[in-house]
Design a protein around this motif. Sequence first.
Motif, PDB file in Angstrom:
ATOM      1  N   PRO A  19       0.807  -1.234   0.000  1.00 52.49           N
ATOM      2  CA  PRO A  19       0.000   0.000   0.000  1.00 52.49           C
ATOM      3  C   PRO A  19       0.834   1.275   0.000  1.00 52.49           C
ATOM      4  CG  PRO A  19      -0.970  -1.609   1.464  1.00 52.49           C
ATOM      5  CD  PRO A  19       0.351  -2.184   1.042  1.00 52.49           C
ATOM      6  N   GLU A  49      -6.931  -8.901  -4.943  1.00 50.11           N
ATOM      7  CA  GLU A  49      -7.739  -8.002  -4.125  1.00 50.11           C
ATOM      8  C   GLU A  49      -7.232  -6.562  -4.222  1.00 50.11           C
ATOM      9  OE1 GLU A  49     -10.601  -8.561  -2.389  1.00 50.11           O
ATOM     10  OE2 GLU A  49     -10.505 -10.459  -3.498  1.00 50.11           O
ATOM     11  N   PHE A  50      -5.922  -6.379  -4.219  1.00 51.73           N
ATOM     12  CA  PHE A  50      -5.350  -5.040  -4.367  1.00 51.73           C
ATOM     13  C   PHE A  50      -5.751  -4.423  -5.703  1.00 51.73           C
ATOM     14  CE2 PHE A  50      -1.953  -5.841  -1.029  1.00 51.73           C
ATOM     15  CZ  PHE A  50      -2.323  -4.771  -0.236  1.00 51.73           C
ATOM     16  N   LYS A  51      -5.786  -5.221  -6.762  1.00 53.62           N
ATOM     17  CA  LYS A  51      -6.092  -4.708  -8.098  1.00 53.62           C
ATOM     18  C   LYS A  51      -7.512  -4.151  -8.184  1.00 53.62           C
ATOM     19  CE  LYS A  51      -4.873  -6.829 -11.837  1.00 53.62           C
ATOM     20  NZ  LYS A  51      -4.666  -7.860 -12.861  1.00 53.62           N
ATOM     21  N   LYS A  52      -8.410  -4.637  -7.355  1.00 54.83           N
ATOM     22  CA  LYS A  52      -9.783  -4.144  -7.366  1.00 54.83           C
ATOM     23  C   LYS A  52      -9.864  -2.691  -6.907  1.00 54.83           C
ATOM     24  CE  LYS A  52     -11.742  -8.736  -6.432  1.00 54.83           C
ATOM     25  NZ  LYS A  52     -12.500  -9.559  -5.451  1.00 54.83           N
ATOM     26  N   THR A  53      -8.916  -2.293  -6.076  1.00 55.68           N
ATOM     27  CA  THR A  53      -8.922  -0.932  -5.529  1.00 55.68           C
ATOM     28  C   THR A  53      -7.948  -0.011  -6.249  1.00 55.68           C
ATOM     29  OG1 THR A  53      -9.488  -1.837  -3.347  1.00 55.68           O
ATOM     30  CG2 THR A  53      -8.645   0.428  -3.414  1.00 55.68           C
ATOM     31  N   PHE A  54      -6.790  -0.546  -6.639  1.00 58.26           N
ATOM     32  CA  PHE A  54      -5.728   0.278  -7.210  1.00 58.26           C
ATOM     33  C   PHE A  54      -5.530  -0.089  -8.681  1.00 58.26           C
ATOM     34  CE2 PHE A  54      -4.834  -0.209  -2.668  1.00 58.26           C
ATOM     35  CZ  PHE A  54      -4.771   1.119  -2.268  1.00 58.26           C
ATOM     36  N   LYS A  55      -6.037   0.763  -9.556  1.00 60.30           N
ATOM     37  CA  LYS A  55      -5.988   0.495 -10.991  1.00 60.30           C
ATOM     38  C   LYS A  55      -4.579   0.607 -11.565  1.00 60.30           C
ATOM     39  CE  LYS A  55     -10.363  -0.060 -10.802  1.00 60.30           C
ATOM     40  NZ  LYS A  55     -10.869  -1.453 -10.714  1.00 60.30           N
TER      41      LYS A  55
END
Length: 325
Positions: A19, A49-55
């Motif tokens: 993050p 899961e990170f990719k869902k929030t951080f494009k």
Amino acid sequence: MSVIICARDEAANLAKNLPGSLVQQYRTTHEVIVVDDNSFDDSKYLLEEFKKTFKQLHVVELKQEAKFIPGKKFPLSVGIKTAKYEVVLLTDADCVPASEFWIDKMQQTYDEQTEIVLGYGAHHKKNGLLNKLIRWETFHTAMQYLSYAIAGNPYMGVGRNLSYKKTIFFRHKGFSAHNNVASGDDDLFIKTAATKTNTKINIDADTFTLSEPAKNWGQWMKQKSRHYSTAKYYKPVHKFLLGVYSFSHFLFYPLLAASIIFYGWQYALVVFGFRFLLQAIVFYLCMKKLHEKDLYPWFLFLDVWMFFYYIIFSVKLVKKPGKGW
């Protein structure tokens, strides 16, 4: 700019540190590339899961080992070839940027001539003697390679915080000159590619990265053994200069003791006092710049410790490198 992080079974570190790279304040578009190198843990699902929030996060998943290329040079090469932007910024999964301006300020270091930027990869400050010894060795090494770069004679950088342009990477055919060595994706590449005109440093506190130091002596010795195994591949001039410094450093205290006993203690103490004063000035200024001033009251003890450090790790300079990360 493209941030590149190579990870193998680093789910816990990615959860804690990634993050920090993803929430950077950067004025233009950028990307964060994580090369998942044959992980067997939950890294894949965590990154999804990170990719869902951080494009801006891009994941490269490697499912096959690279034959005859040990270490992380192959996954790092894949990450660099995948990068969309000309400037790449490298760090490790166990590192976190010290601020949200890490990318921006590292990018600002570049000008028309600059192709490489060396940063400082510090360690988290914790209680205990081992933490001080590890941070002192990291500081001491940084003081050398950063000073050499300022003097126009760069010889290494650290993969925890290192940036260069893709063009210089491809111009030198990546890591092909030392693909057989497990380590060296940072220092041996800089040894090959850096010149007095294409290399700069950035020691703004906002550009530091922080990593967890080794938790025990065995882990630290394993890490340093891997790092020192590349020193034999340095340029002769750098091996000579670093060798002279280390050898004189190693001999100082035994010769001081011998001089006090067999010659004249007054003269020996004058030499010690002069050296101590120079060290006190230099270390204070450098520790202030690198935000390691809490080590300053310990510098005499840590300087004496280096005599034993050289004995412990001297054999690693000739030992055959391992094949792991």
